[in-house]
Design a protein around this motif. Structure first.
Motif, short mmCIF file in Angstrom:
data_model
loop_
_atom_site.label_atom_id
_atom_site.label_comp_id
_atom_site.label_asym_id
_atom_site.label_seq_id
_atom_site.Cartn_x
_atom_site.Cartn_y
_atom_site.Cartn_z
N LEU A 143 -15.97 -38.01 23.38
CA LEU A 143 -16.94 -38.80 22.61
C LEU A 143 -18.35 -38.48 23.08
CD1 LEU A 143 -16.93 -41.24 20.52
CD2 LEU A 143 -17.45 -42.63 22.52
N LEU A 174 -11.38 -42.42 24.78
CA LEU A 174 -12.68 -41.91 24.32
C LEU A 174 -13.08 -40.67 25.11
CD1 LEU A 174 -14.57 -45.29 23.80
CD2 LEU A 174 -13.55 -43.80 22.05
N VAL A 198 -10.76 -47.05 19.29
CA VAL A 198 -11.21 -45.66 19.32
C VAL A 198 -11.85 -45.28 17.99
CG1 VAL A 198 -10.44 -43.26 19.48
CG2 VAL A 198 -9.61 -44.95 21.13
#
Length: 114
Positions: free
Chosen positions: A66, A61, A17
């Motif tokens: 993200l 994510l 990550v």
């Protein structure tokens, strides 16, 4: 564990990550998440093991919102299905859908670019 691109530096979820976040901060638009090496001579990883490697990273994510397209790097339809359910946008199949006869139908069913 057998990655040519990261040398095994992203085995832990937190490391994967953090690397993805650093890549997007550096300008990456696409993050490709894979759980099986396709280098010549690499051993095949069972679909269950591969999914255990990629799905938690994709979920993490997505949980962090993200700002990038997430691609799952897999040759297996079952892994692709789980990865897309977890939030992957694309399927990156290096075999072009040849390795797993169910891949192209699965991608079409999921409406996931391949």
């Amino acid at each position: 564990p057998d990655s040519f691109s990261d040398g095994g530096e992203n085995l832990r979820l937190e490391d994967a990550v953090a690397t993805a976040e650093a890549m997007t901060e550096a300008g990456a638009d696409i993050i490709d998440i894979g759980g099986e090496s396709t280098r010549p001579g690499a051993r095949e990883v069972p679909a269950e093991v591969e999914a255990e490697r990629v799905v938690p990273v994709i979920r993490a994510l997505r949980d962090r919102s993200l700002d990038a397209t997430i691609s799952v790097d897999t040759r297996k339809a079952a892994v692709a299905r789980e990865a897309v359910a977890a939030g992957a946008d694309w399927i990156n199949d290096v075999s072009g859908g040849v390795f797993d006869p169910a891949m192209l139908g699965t991608a079409a069913e999921l409406m996931a670019p391949i």
